[in-house]
Design an enzyme around this catalytic site. Structure first.
Site, short mmCIF file in Angstrom:
data_model
loop_
_atom_site.label_atom_id
_atom_site.label_comp_id
_atom_site.label_asym_id
_atom_site.label_seq_id
_atom_site.Cartn_x
_atom_site.Cartn_y
_atom_site.Cartn_z
N GLY A 14 0.80 -1.23 0.00
CA GLY A 14 0.00 0.00 0.00
C GLY A 14 0.83 1.28 0.00
O GLY A 14 1.85 1.38 -0.70
N ILE A 15 0.40 2.22 0.80
CA ILE A 15 1.04 3.54 0.84
C ILE A 15 2.48 3.43 1.34
O ILE A 15 3.40 4.07 0.80
CB ILE A 15 0.21 4.50 1.73
CG1 ILE A 15 -1.16 4.76 1.09
CG2 ILE A 15 0.94 5.82 1.96
CD1 ILE A 15 -2.13 5.55 1.95
N TYR A 141 -10.65 5.03 14.72
CA TYR A 141 -9.66 5.38 13.68
C TYR A 141 -9.44 6.89 13.63
O TYR A 141 -8.30 7.36 13.63
CB TYR A 141 -10.16 4.84 12.34
CG TYR A 141 -9.23 5.05 11.18
CD1 TYR A 141 -8.08 4.28 11.04
CD2 TYR A 141 -9.50 6.01 10.20
CE1 TYR A 141 -7.22 4.46 9.95
CE2 TYR A 141 -8.66 6.19 9.11
CZ TYR A 141 -7.52 5.42 8.99
OH TYR A 141 -6.68 5.60 7.91
N ILE A 174 -7.28 6.56 -0.97
CA ILE A 174 -6.17 6.09 -1.79
C ILE A 174 -6.47 4.64 -2.16
O ILE A 174 -6.96 3.87 -1.33
CB ILE A 174 -4.83 6.15 -0.99
CG1 ILE A 174 -4.70 7.46 -0.19
CG2 ILE A 174 -3.64 5.92 -1.92
CD1 ILE A 174 -4.62 8.73 -0.98
P1 NAD Z 1 -2.61 -1.27 4.15
O1 NAD Z 1 -3.56 -2.03 5.00
O2 NAD Z 1 -2.40 -1.67 2.73
O3 NAD Z 1 -1.17 -1.19 4.87
C1 NAD Z 1 -1.03 -0.97 6.25
C2 NAD Z 1 0.37 -1.37 6.64
O4 NAD Z 1 0.48 -1.28 8.08
C3 NAD Z 1 0.69 -2.81 6.28
O5 NAD Z 1 2.02 -2.90 5.84
C4 NAD Z 1 0.53 -3.55 7.60
O6 NAD Z 1 1.31 -4.72 7.69
C5 NAD Z 1 1.03 -2.48 8.56
N1 NAD Z 1 0.60 -2.74 9.93
C6 NAD Z 1 -0.66 -2.84 10.43
N2 NAD Z 1 -0.63 -3.16 11.73
C7 NAD Z 1 0.68 -3.27 12.08
C8 NAD Z 1 1.35 -3.57 13.27
N3 NAD Z 1 0.71 -3.86 14.41
N4 NAD Z 1 2.71 -3.59 13.29
C9 NAD Z 1 3.39 -3.32 12.15
N5 NAD Z 1 2.81 -3.03 10.98
C10 NAD Z 1 1.47 -3.01 10.94
O7 NAD Z 1 -3.11 0.22 4.25
P2 NAD Z 1 -2.68 1.55 3.47
O8 NAD Z 1 -3.88 2.03 2.77
O9 NAD Z 1 -1.41 1.40 2.73
O10 NAD Z 1 -2.46 2.50 4.75
C11 NAD Z 1 -1.19 3.00 5.16
C12 NAD Z 1 -1.43 4.15 6.12
O11 NAD Z 1 -2.15 5.18 5.45
C13 NAD Z 1 -2.28 3.74 7.32
O12 NAD Z 1 -1.80 4.39 8.49
C14 NAD Z 1 -3.65 4.26 6.96
O13 NAD Z 1 -4.42 4.55 8.09
C15 NAD Z 1 -3.30 5.51 6.17
N6 NAD Z 1 -4.35 5.97 5.27
C16 NAD Z 1 -4.81 5.19 4.25
C17 NAD Z 1 -5.78 5.70 3.41
C18 NAD Z 1 -6.33 4.93 2.25
O14 NAD Z 1 -7.28 5.41 1.61
N7 NAD Z 1 -5.80 3.78 1.89
C19 NAD Z 1 -6.31 6.97 3.63
C20 NAD Z 1 -5.83 7.72 4.68
C21 NAD Z 1 -4.85 7.21 5.48
#
Ligand code: NAD
Length: 235
Positions: A14-15, A141, A174
């Site tokens: 992801g991000i 959240y 995203i």
């Molecule tokens: P995703 O679920 O694809 O990735 C999340 C990542 O966090 C993964 O690599 C996962 O392994 C890691 N993670 C979760 N719990 C963990 C833990 N206890 N210890 C270590 N690693 C852990 O999500 P994403 O969309 O890539 O999100 C990345 C960040 O961006 C997050 O903080 C999310 O809240 C934020 N975000 C995402 C969006 C979106 O639309 N996707 C929007 C706003 C914010």
């Protein structure tokens, strides 16, 4: 070539993955943490769970031995456990705070000594538009994500004089696995509220993060930078 060591938590998908790759493309030495030890080619992938201080301490030890002191920290790891207020369990509230907010604190605490010693540092917290906008069904959240704003601003006041900046990036919607699970009609409703009329790619968030880590952003600290196509205007 940049030689400042970068750490991205949750940098295996992801991000976080896009952020790690963007730094790698720019020539930085990059470490990532993931829960299963996987990571992108070219990065040092270290197994760690942000809910466990000991695993974070071990990860920092390995990164320091293999790459050097972490000077750019991207606290990205995060989860959602959405539910309406009347249905949400204490456990689901606490889990999300523990991962998204306390997890960022645990990683920050490990990084702080190195940042202060270096007299140069960048801390970037990946928050969310809903941290300041609010979101029905996401009380855990959104609370965790707005908490990151207080953390960045307190850090700015505490370490701003030591060459350390701390900022928050607040993505909107995203395209990642986190949003892939949303029902189609919910996605349509979200889309209708986004002035840009589309979701963003993880790379669009990553480029803002690498810019914040650069010398060009040296005088930006305690800021919330939205990457949301105009969804949250008025932060
Ligand atoms: P995703 O679920 O694809 O990735 C999340 C990542 O966090 C993964 O690599 C996962 O392994 C890691 N993670 C979760 N719990 C963990 C833990 N206890 N210890 C270590 N690693 C852990 O999500 P994403 O969309 O890539 O999100 C990345 C960040 O961006 C997050 O903080 C999310 O809240 C934020 N975000 C995402 C969006 C979106 O639309 N996707 C929007 C706003 C914010």
């Amino acid at each position: 070539m940049e030689n400042r060591v970068v750490l991205v938590t949750g940098g295996n998908r992801g991000i976080g993955l896009a952020i790690a790759q963007e730094f790698l493309t720019r020539g930085y030495p990059v470490a990532i943490t993931s829960r299963d030890g996987s990571g992108p080619e070219g990065a040092l992938a270290v197994k760690a769970d942000v809910r466990d201080s000991e695993s974070i301490a071990k990860a920092f030890q390995e990164i320091e031995e293999k790459l050097g002191t972490v000077q750019i920290l991207v606290a990205n790891a995060g989860i959602t456990k959405d539910n309406l207020l009347l249905r949400i369990s204490d456990e689901d509230f606490i889990d999300v705070i523990d991962t998204n907010l306390t997890g960022a604190f645990r990683v920050l605490k490990q990084a702080t000594r190195g940042l202060v010693k270096s007299r140069w540092g960048r801390v970037i917290f990946i928050s969310s538009v809903v941290g300041l906008y609010g979101s029905a069904g996401q009380i855990n959240y959104s609370a965790s994500k707005s908490g990151l704003v207080g953390m960045a601003r307190s850090l700015t006041r505490e370490l701003g004089g030591r060459g350390v900046t701390a900022n928050v990036v607040a993505p909107g919607f995203i395209d990642t696995e986190m949003t892939a699970v949303l029902p189609e009609d919910q996605k349509k409703t979200y889309l209708s509220n986004i002035p840009a009329g589309r979701f963003a790619t993880p790379e669009e968030v990553a480029k803002v993060v690498t810019w914040l880590a650069s010398d060009d952003a040296a005088y930006i600290s305690g800021a919330v930078i939205p990457v949301d196509g105009g969804l949250g205007m008025g932060h």
